[in-house]
Structure formats: C-alpha cells, structure tokens
Scaffold this motif. Structure first.
Motif, PDB file in Angstrom:
ATOM      1  N   HIS A 295       0.831  -1.203   0.000  1.00  0.00           N
ATOM      2  CA  HIS A 295       0.000   0.000   0.000  1.00  0.00           C
ATOM      3  C   HIS A 295       0.871   1.261   0.000  1.00  0.00           C
ATOM      4  N   TRP A 296       1.943   1.219   0.759  1.00  0.00           N
ATOM      5  CA  TRP A 296       2.855   2.384   0.811  1.00  0.00           C
ATOM      6  C   TRP A 296       3.527   2.599  -0.540  1.00  0.00           C
ATOM      7  N   THR A 297       4.084   1.557  -1.139  1.00  0.00           N
ATOM      8  CA  THR A 297       4.782   1.720  -2.420  1.00  0.00           C
ATOM      9  C   THR A 297       3.824   2.152  -3.525  1.00  0.00           C
ATOM     10  N   ASP A 298       2.574   1.709  -3.446  1.00  0.00           N
ATOM     11  CA  ASP A 298       1.595   2.050  -4.488  1.00  0.00           C
ATOM     12  C   ASP A 298       0.947   3.417  -4.271  1.00  0.00           C
ATOM     13  N   ALA A 323       8.309  15.920   1.239  1.00  0.00           N
ATOM     14  CA  ALA A 323       7.519  14.697   1.054  1.00  0.00           C
ATOM     15  C   ALA A 323       8.356  13.456   1.362  1.00  0.00           C
ATOM     16  N   ARG A 324       9.656  13.514   1.091  1.00  0.00           N
ATOM     17  CA  ARG A 324      10.522  12.374   1.438  1.00  0.00           C
ATOM     18  C   ARG A 324      10.518  12.145   2.947  1.00  0.00           C
ATOM     19  N   LEU A 325      10.592  13.217   3.715  1.00  0.00           N
ATOM     20  CA  LEU A 325      10.572  13.084   5.170  1.00  0.00           C
ATOM     21  C   LEU A 325       9.236  12.513   5.643  1.00  0.00           C
ATOM     22  N   ILE A 326       8.146  13.017   5.076  1.00  0.00           N
ATOM     23  CA  ILE A 326       6.818  12.585   5.503  1.00  0.00           C
ATOM     24  C   ILE A 326       6.593  11.116   5.159  1.00  0.00           C
ATOM     25  N   THR A 327       6.934  10.714   3.935  1.00  0.00           N
ATOM     26  CA  THR A 327       6.689   9.327   3.519  1.00  0.00           C
ATOM     27  C   THR A 327       7.597   8.353   4.263  1.00  0.00           C
ATOM     28  N   ALA A 328       8.842   8.759   4.502  1.00  0.00           N
ATOM     29  CA  ALA A 328       9.764   7.884   5.228  1.00  0.00           C
ATOM     30  C   ALA A 328       9.342   7.737   6.689  1.00  0.00           C
ATOM     31  N   TRP A 339      13.320   0.381   7.879  1.00  0.00           N
ATOM     32  CA  TRP A 339      13.795   1.473   7.020  1.00  0.00           C
ATOM     33  C   TRP A 339      14.519   0.974   5.785  1.00  0.00           C
ATOM     34  N   ARG A 340      15.117  -0.221   5.835  1.00  0.00           N
ATOM     35  CA  ARG A 340      15.839  -0.747   4.669  1.00  0.00           C
ATOM     36  C   ARG A 340      14.898  -1.043   3.503  1.00  0.00           C
ATOM     37  N   LEU A 341      13.635  -1.339   3.814  1.00  0.00           N
ATOM     38  CA  LEU A 341      12.650  -1.521   2.752  1.00  0.00           C
ATOM     39  C   LEU A 341      12.430  -0.213   2.012  1.00  0.00           C
ATOM     40  N   GLY A 342      12.418   0.886   2.746  1.00  0.00           N
ATOM     41  CA  GLY A 342      12.285   2.202   2.129  1.00  0.00           C
ATOM     42  C   GLY A 342      13.513   2.582   1.320  1.00  0.00           C
ATOM     43  N   VAL A 355      24.089   6.025  -2.237  1.00  0.00           N
ATOM     44  CA  VAL A 355      24.238   5.451  -0.902  1.00  0.00           C
ATOM     45  C   VAL A 355      24.307   6.532   0.169  1.00  0.00           C
ATOM     46  N   PRO A 356      25.164   7.553   0.059  1.00  0.00           N
ATOM     47  CA  PRO A 356      25.291   8.496   1.180  1.00  0.00           C
ATOM     48  C   PRO A 356      23.993   9.207   1.537  1.00  0.00           C
ATOM     49  N   ASN A 357      23.333   9.796   0.542  1.00  0.00           N
ATOM     50  CA  ASN A 357      22.185  10.639   0.858  1.00  0.00           C
ATOM     51  C   ASN A 357      20.893   9.855   1.002  1.00  0.00           C
ATOM     52  N   ASN A 358      20.652   8.879   0.148  1.00  0.00           N
ATOM     53  CA  ASN A 358      19.434   8.093   0.279  1.00  0.00           C
ATOM     54  C   ASN A 358      19.441   7.321   1.608  1.00  0.00           C
ATOM     55  N   SER A 359      20.497   6.578   1.840  1.00  0.00           N
ATOM     56  CA  SER A 359      20.564   5.772   3.061  1.00  0.00           C
ATOM     57  C   SER A 359      20.724   6.643   4.303  1.00  0.00           C
ATOM     58  N   GLY A 360      21.534   7.692   4.201  1.00  0.00           N
ATOM     59  CA  GLY A 360      21.732   8.570   5.352  1.00  0.00           C
ATOM     60  C   GLY A 360      20.452   9.246   5.783  1.00  0.00           C
ATOM     61  N   ASN A 361      19.675   9.739   4.833  1.00  0.00           N
ATOM     62  CA  ASN A 361      18.413  10.396   5.171  1.00  0.00           C
ATOM     63  C   ASN A 361      17.380   9.410   5.711  1.00  0.00           C
ATOM     64  N   TRP A 362      17.362   8.205   5.169  1.00  0.00           N
ATOM     65  CA  TRP A 362      16.450   7.196   5.699  1.00  0.00           C
ATOM     66  C   TRP A 362      16.790   6.859   7.145  1.00  0.00           C
ATOM     67  N   GLN A 363      18.070   6.708   7.434  1.00  0.00           N
ATOM     68  CA  GLN A 363      18.445   6.411   8.823  1.00  0.00           C
ATOM     69  C   GLN A 363      18.109   7.586   9.740  1.00  0.00           C
TER      70      GLN A 363
END
Length: 440
Positions: A295-298, A323-328, A339-342, A355-363
């Motif tokens: 549901h989240w991915t769709d 929106a990235r912050l809100i959805t994550a 979070w690794r699924l995201g 890797v640096p920004n996508n993974s760093g922001n998710w963490q």
C-alpha cells in the motif's frame, strides 16, 4: 608522447572536473566510461538518465577534438586494458565513498601497481572532500550535522579545475558505441546530461535564492532547485554550485549542500550505511507486513500527503524533500516497517538515489542514524496542513481527491460517509507504532 586515461564514474561533466583536467595535461587523453553489467538493472530510471548523460558528455568532448570512449564489462579490467593498449602512464579517477566505489579503487590500485601505471585520485564529488574535516578529540567523522556545518563553513574550498579546451585521443583507438536509450519507468523524469543541468542551473540562479529558506519546504510551490539528479551524476560541480549560491547570499541553500557533504563523510566512515543502523541497538523492533508495504509503495495508504509523495516518486523519479521526510516517517514511525525496505524502494526509483544521501536520510528519519533527536515524529496531517495548506500538492498527484476543496483533502475520512465511500480512495492504514491521534 605522454598518455593519460581518466576513468569517469559520477563526474560526467567537462566543467570543474579535476580528474579530467589532470588527465588533459597529457599529450593524449582518453576519457573513459565503463558500463558495468552488475549495475545495469538496479534502476531503469537511473539507467536512462545515465545514458542521456553519456550522450551529452560525448558531444561535449567532441567539441574539444576528443571523444568519450565507452566500454562494457568489469571497470577495472577494461580500464587497465585501455591503458595498456594506448601506452598510458597514468590513470586519473574521482575519489568516491560507497562500498562499490572503494572496492573498485582498491582493485584498480592493485592492478595499476602490477602494470606499473600511476593511479591518481582527485576530488570533485563534493564541496569539501570526505575525511578532510575531523571532529576534535579524535574520531574519524562527525556524527552530528551542526558541528560539521560549522567546520565545513570555515574550511578553505579548493580552486575550481579548468575546463579542457583541446583534447587528443591516441591514434587507432575506437571510441565505441553508446548504448541505446532505455525506456525508464517514470514518464515525467527530467533529462540527463551536463547541458540540461547547466540550463536548469541558469534558470535556478535567476530566482530569489535568498527566499529559499522560507520557500523550499512549500510542497505545491516546488521552490527546490531539482538539481539533485545532476549532482548525483556529477553533471554539475557541487563546488561551483555552492560558490554561486554563496555569492548570492543563499545561505539556506548552501546549508543543504553541506548536508550532502555531511552524508558523504558519514558513508566514508561507515560503509554499511545502507544495511546497518548507525545507532547501536536501534534496529531491534521492526515488523514486516507485505500488504502494508505494498500500500505504501503504491501510494494507497489512505493518507493523502503520503500517497501524493509516493506517486510523485513513480511519475517523476524524484520527490520533494519535505515529502521524502513525511513518507519515510510514515513507513518507519507509523507503520513500524524496516527502514531498509524504504531505502531499496527509493533507490529503485530516484534519479538522485545514491548510498550516502538516500541511506543517510532514511536512517535519520527512522531514528537509527545521525539525528540527535531519534524519537522525533512527523505527524503527516500537521505536515500537510503546514506545507500544503490548500491541498494543491495532494490534488496534483492524487486525482481521486480532485473534487475536494481546500484543506479538507488531507483528511477525506472526515467527510460524510456517503461522500467518502464515493471517492474510490482507501481509508488510512492502521498505525503500529504511535497512537494515530491525527486520525481523530
């Protein structure tokens, strides 16, 4: 005659490219890009963007009398093969921080030593090189942004590298064919390449950048630069962009570029940023619910601002930073999903995914990383009412809700039951981490 090969990776430009400029001092210069089959299927969006970048870079290099040499296979083996075939004494390369990049550098270093070829690593992917700034009292990297920002702001930035005016390829070297342009997955993804990047940059610099600090979180206004894909592939120099912004007094935008550098130095010190939590004991309580994840991915969570962000991601290969912050936060703090699924889902779709920004922001959002307040929450309705007060952003990406006026679009479940049932839009997913007070 001296020959140098420059292995281009994520520095696909001719302006302020230190590795290219260094190779260009040789009598003959081989700008080389190696398509690694191992990376080909990670993201159709990024593959399309990359191929557009390569086509544009070839055109730029041909204007100097040179060309872009394209090979396919293992980057180390192909680079050494080209160097030996052309009698090159030197290989230049932009230093990088991801696990893939550092393994490539180590292997290339070993092969260069074996074949008695000099390997030169150059800056160029960040404003300040990762590892240059270190916290007081020891420590390999800064773990909190604010002290890093103070140190970064006080640092002396390198001088921009000159743009090569004339390049000469070795005689008899076949440039190779560019791959055909793949379809990608996002129909409204932006165009790749240095030419498109500089065109967008020119338009961006005409704006009132001093107002960026107040406007960049505005979801419907879309006042962000949208330059991140070009920075990710090195179509733009982050140094040149930072200097241009600083000259215009756009301190808030310069601060965002510092965030980018911050995560590069984090990734350099912690290469497992995409798979392991930075904070010890922060990764013990995730659940795995495939239906909720789907549901989240769709973009069918039933929370309009979340669904709008997820649909923008699919349509454009990009998502507004707010929106990235809100959805994550919704995935991790409300649904309680790992979070690794995201990380993996964003990495598939984002043109700027790295890797640096996508993974760093998710963490950071999940509370496992560099956030000094790991238990912070992002109430999606409060966020929506603050940054999309009239619902313009939501209606742009969630057509099922176009008939709802104003801020009511953010909580359609509060409409009369007959109206809500007629929307063809789901009710909100149950929260598994917080009491969902925003539902009431």
């Amino acid at each position: 005659m001296r020959t140098a090969v420059v292995l281009l990776t994520r520095d696909l430009r001719v302006h302020d490219n230190p590795a290219l400029a260094a190779a260009a001092t040789a009598d003959r210069t081989v700008p080389l890009y190696v398509l690694d089959p191992k990376l080909a299927d990670l993201s159709p969006n990024r593959t399309r963007f990359l191929h557009q970048c390569l086509a544009d870079l070839r055109e730029q290099l041909r204007r100097t009398g040179g060309d872009l040499v394209v090979r396919e296979g293992d980057p180390v083996a192909e680079t050494i093969r080209v160097a030996r075939d052309t009698g090159a004494e030197t290989i230049t390369l932009a230093a990088d921080v991801s696990g893939y990049a550092t393994r490539r550098e180590r292997r290339l270093k070993d092969e260069c030593e074996r074949h008695r070829i000099a390997l030169e690593l150059h800056p160029g992917l960040t404003v300040v090189e990762p590892g240059t700034l270190r916290p007081g009292g020891g420590g390999e990297s800064y773990k909190v942004f604010t002290p890093y920002y103070r140190s970064w702001s006080a640092a002396t930035w390198r001088q921009p590298a000159g743009t090569p005016q004339r390049l000469t390829l070795p005689d008899g070297l076949t440039a190779g064919r560019l791959p055909g342009l793949p379809a990608g997955e996002s129909p409204h993804a932006c165009e790749g390449g240095e030419t498109a990047a500089r065109r967008r940059l020119t338009a961006w610099l005409r704006q009132d950048l001093q107002g960026y600090g107040d406007a960049h979180d505005d979801l419907p206004g879309d006042a962000t630069s949208r330059l991140s894909p070009y920075l990710r592939w090195g179509c733009l120099s982050p140094l040149a962009l930072a200097e241009a912004a600083r000259e215009r007094g756009a301190d808030a935008f310069v601060r965002q570029l510092c965030w980018r550098d911050f995560y590069y130095q984090v990734a350099r010190a912690f290469p497992k940023l995409s798979t392991e939590a930075l904070r010890p004991n922060a990764d013990n309580d995730w659940r795995y619910d495939q239906d909720a994840l789907q549901h989240w991915t769709d973009g069918l969570t039933g929370v309009p601002v979340v669904d709008a962000g997820m649909r923008q991601l699919r349509e454009e290969g990009w998502m507004h930073n707010r929106a990235r912050l809100i959805t994550a936060a919704f995935l991790t703090k409300h649904l309680g999903l790992d979070w690794r699924l995201g990380v993996a889902w964003f990495f598939r779709w984002l043109l700027d995914g790295d890797v640096p920004n996508n993974s760093g922001n998710w963490q950071w959002t999940a509370g496992t990383g560099n956030d000094s307040r790991p238990y912070r929450r992002f109430n999606p309705i409060r966020q929506a009412l603050r940054f999309d007060p009239d619902g313009v952003y939501v209606r742009r990406y969630v057509p099922e809700l176009k008939g709802i006026d104003g801020a009511a679009v953010h909580q359609p479940w509060r409409l009369p039951k007959s109206e809500f049932r007629g929307l063809d839009y789901p009710g909100p997913l149950e929260s598994h981490r917080d009491e969902a007070v925003w539902l009431r």
